[in-house]
Motif scaffolding. Structure first.
Motif, PDB file in Angstrom:
ATOM      1  N   UNK A  51     -16.074 -21.760-108.305  1.00 30.87           N
ATOM      2  CA  UNK A  51     -15.209 -21.730-107.013  1.00 30.87           C
ATOM      3  C   UNK A  51     -15.983 -22.582-105.945  1.00 30.87           C
ATOM      4  N   UNK A  52     -15.102 -23.403-105.212  1.00 37.01           N
ATOM      5  CA  UNK A  52     -15.790 -24.157-103.991  1.00 37.01           C
ATOM      6  C   UNK A  52     -14.951 -23.726-102.817  1.00 37.01           C
ATOM      7  N   UNK A  53     -15.729 -23.457-101.760  1.00 35.30           N
ATOM      8  CA  UNK A  53     -14.948 -23.084-100.482  1.00 35.30           C
ATOM      9  C   UNK A  53     -15.538 -23.824 -99.278  1.00 35.30           C
ATOM     10  N   UNK A  54     -14.864 -24.416 -98.481  1.00 36.72           N
ATOM     11  CA  UNK A  54     -15.458 -25.211 -97.232  1.00 36.72           C
ATOM     12  C   UNK A  54     -16.130 -24.141 -96.381  1.00 36.72           C
ATOM     13  N   UNK A  55     -16.957 -24.648 -95.797  1.00 35.21           N
ATOM     14  CA  UNK A  55     -17.878 -23.821 -94.690  1.00 35.21           C
ATOM     15  C   UNK A  55     -18.402 -24.965 -93.636  1.00 35.21           C
ATOM     16  N   UNK A  56     -19.216 -24.306 -92.719  1.00 38.15           N
ATOM     17  CA  UNK A  56     -19.800 -24.921 -91.642  1.00 38.15           C
ATOM     18  C   UNK A  56     -21.106 -24.484 -91.390  1.00 38.15           C
ATOM     19  N   UNK A  57     -22.141 -25.227 -92.033  1.00 40.65           N
ATOM     20  CA  UNK A  57     -23.474 -24.596 -91.524  1.00 40.65           C
ATOM     21  C   UNK A  57     -23.845 -24.260 -90.190  1.00 40.65           C
ATOM     22  N   UNK A  58     -24.863 -23.595 -89.594  1.00 40.91           N
ATOM     23  CA  UNK A  58     -25.210 -22.977 -88.392  1.00 40.91           C
ATOM     24  C   UNK A  58     -25.383 -24.237 -87.546  1.00 40.91           C
ATOM     25  N   UNK A  59     -25.902 -25.438 -87.877  1.00 40.97           N
ATOM     26  CA  UNK A  59     -26.246 -26.566 -87.259  1.00 40.97           C
ATOM     27  C   UNK A  59     -24.727 -27.552 -86.961  1.00 40.97           C
ATOM     28  N   UNK A  60     -23.720 -26.943 -87.573  1.00 36.89           N
ATOM     29  CA  UNK A  60     -22.628 -27.964 -87.383  1.00 36.89           C
ATOM     30  C   UNK A  60     -22.244 -28.524 -88.712  1.00 36.89           C
ATOM     31  N   UNK A  61     -23.154 -28.895 -89.638  1.00 37.15           N
ATOM     32  CA  UNK A  61     -22.998 -29.679 -90.823  1.00 37.15           C
ATOM     33  C   UNK A  61     -21.878 -29.315 -91.589  1.00 37.15           C
ATOM     34  N   UNK A  62     -20.624 -29.919 -91.867  1.00 40.34           N
ATOM     35  CA  UNK A  62     -19.804 -29.676 -92.720  1.00 40.34           C
ATOM     36  C   UNK A  62     -20.492 -29.492 -94.081  1.00 40.34           C
ATOM     37  N   UNK A  63     -20.065 -28.435 -94.712  1.00 42.91           N
ATOM     38  CA  UNK A  63     -20.572 -27.988 -96.078  1.00 42.91           C
ATOM     39  C   UNK A  63     -19.484 -27.338 -96.839  1.00 42.91           C
ATOM     40  N   UNK A  64     -20.038 -26.908 -98.165  1.00 39.35           N
ATOM     41  CA  UNK A  64     -19.192 -26.366 -99.126  1.00 39.35           C
ATOM     42  C   UNK A  64     -20.188 -25.391 -99.907  1.00 39.35           C
ATOM     43  N   UNK A  65     -19.562 -24.180 -99.915  1.00 39.35           N
ATOM     44  CA  UNK A  65     -20.170 -23.231-100.805  1.00 39.35           C
ATOM     45  C   UNK A  65     -19.706 -23.062-102.268  1.00 39.35           C
ATOM     46  N   UNK A  66     -20.626 -23.109-103.026  1.00 35.82           N
ATOM     47  CA  UNK A  66     -20.175 -23.270-104.583  1.00 35.82           C
ATOM     48  C   UNK A  66     -20.710 -21.748-105.121  1.00 35.82           C
ATOM     49  N   UNK A  67     -19.825 -21.026-105.872  1.00 32.93           N
ATOM     50  CA  UNK A  67     -20.007 -19.812-106.518  1.00 32.93           C
ATOM     51  C   UNK A  67     -19.591 -19.857-107.947  1.00 32.93           C
ATOM     52  N   UNK A  68     -20.414 -19.307-108.601  1.00 36.59           N
ATOM     53  CA  UNK A  68     -20.001 -19.169-110.227  1.00 36.59           C
ATOM     54  C   UNK A  68     -20.473 -17.845-110.741  1.00 36.59           C
ATOM     55  N   UNK A  69     -19.707 -17.449-111.857  1.00 37.79           N
ATOM     56  CA  UNK A  69     -20.281 -16.479-112.537  1.00 37.79           C
ATOM     57  C   UNK A  69     -21.325 -16.699-113.510  1.00 37.79           C
ATOM     58  N   UNK A  70     -21.396 -18.022-113.956  1.00 41.22           N
ATOM     59  CA  UNK A  70     -22.416 -18.653-114.926  1.00 41.22           C
ATOM     60  C   UNK A  70     -23.693 -18.829-113.877  1.00 41.22           C
ATOM     61  N   UNK A  71     -24.480 -17.867-113.741  1.00 39.73           N
ATOM     62  CA  UNK A  71     -25.443 -18.107-112.785  1.00 39.73           C
ATOM     63  C   UNK A  71     -26.598 -19.045-113.256  1.00 39.73           C
TER      64      UNK A  71
END
Length: 293
Positions: A51-71
């Motif tokens: 699963x991929x979610x957009x996010x913004x890193x503390x320094x303002x960098x546009x980023x994506x959070x990637x989560x998986x049950x397959x660690x």
């Protein structure tokens, strides 16, 4: 893409037990946001395993959070991205937690998939991408090789020949012929490089004029450099044609055109199965099946 589509993909990949993990995704994202200091955003897109979610890193960098049950898979992806980092042609890993099955990557902007970029300049850009990726030296004792990658793909995708819609168009003789062709190419490999290993048009993004093409989701392995161009070549079916695209890409990438075409005949039945699954254009399927003979 919406959460319902994500759920359907994940159940297809992991089974119904994954639904419990999916319900916890918002809570997991919130905990990681509090811990790492990023601002969470909307659902961005997802494959069959993350699963991929957009996010913004503390320094303002546009980023994506990637989560998986397959660690295990996600941990390998982090390792592979860091291996390719010197090329400048993969997203930077900003943070990762193997136990949580999570990583944060820079968002690639503008991020247009290669399939939707201007096609006249794409072969040259693909050549530049391969040159950068293949210049990275494999780490010592890097275990995955192209033979293992191909064996896994033939075993996994080959199980689908038992499905009526697939088996009606692709028989065991065709599949075994592709395997023999693959073995011939693997036995004659030379000039081995560290491959991305899954470099299809959906895994290559526009990083803008300063960065060029950026590759995501590597399945890194060591092998024939032609392999990282073959999915792009096979995608020429129903367009200018596989044979014409093969010549264009081989010239632009400095690859052996005969070997690249031979690889396209290996991959063609796999691509045909993907199109048969999603009701692809009959013209494309016919060209791929002809290439498989």
């Amino acid at each position: 893409m919406n959460w319902e589509e994500v759920g359907a993909r994940f159940v297809g990949r992991f089974g119904p037990g994954v639904e419990e993990w999916l319900t916890e995704v918002p809570n997991l994202a919130a905990r990681l946001a509090a811990r790492w200091g990023f601002v969470p955003g909307e659902l961005f897109g997802s494959g069959a395993s993350s699963v991929v979610l957009r996010c913004r890193w503390p320094d303002g960098t546009p980023a994506v959070l990637k989560l998986s049950p397959d660690r295990t898979l996600l941990t390998k992806q982090v390792e592979m991205l860091r291996v390719f980092a010197p090329s400048g042609r993969v997203p930077a890993v900003l943070c990762a937690d193997a136990d949580a099955g999570a990583m944060v990557l820079e968002e690639i902007l503008p991020g247009t998939e290669a399939e939707y970029m201007p096609q006249t300049s794409l072969p040259r850009q693909w050549g530049e991408l391969l040159a950068a990726l293949h210049a990275v030296s494999p780490p010592a004792h890097w275990p995955p090789d192209l033979r293992g990658r191909c064996d896994e793909a033939f075993a996994r995708i080959g199980r689908r020949l038992s499905e009526p819609t697939i088996g009606a168009r692709i028989d065991q003789a065709t599949w075994q012929r592709a395997i023999r062709r693959c073995d011939t190419l693997l036995d004659s490999q030379a000039g081995l490089v560290l491959l991305h290993g899954d470099l299809h048009l959906g895994n290559v993004l526009d990083g803008g004029p300063s960065r060029g093409l950026i590759a995501i989701d590597p399945k890194a392995c060591v092998g024939d450099p032609c392999f990282d161009a073959v999915d792009y070549v096979v995608a020429g079916a129903g367009q200018e044609g596989v044979e014409v695209r093969c010549r264009q890409v081989a010239d632009a990438c400095g690859l052996d055109g005969d070997r690249l075409y031979a690889w396209s005949r290996v991959i063609a039945p796999m691509a045909a199965i993907a199109h048969l699954t999603h009701d692809g254009p009959e013209q494309v399927i016919d060209e791929l099946l002809a290439l498989s003979r």
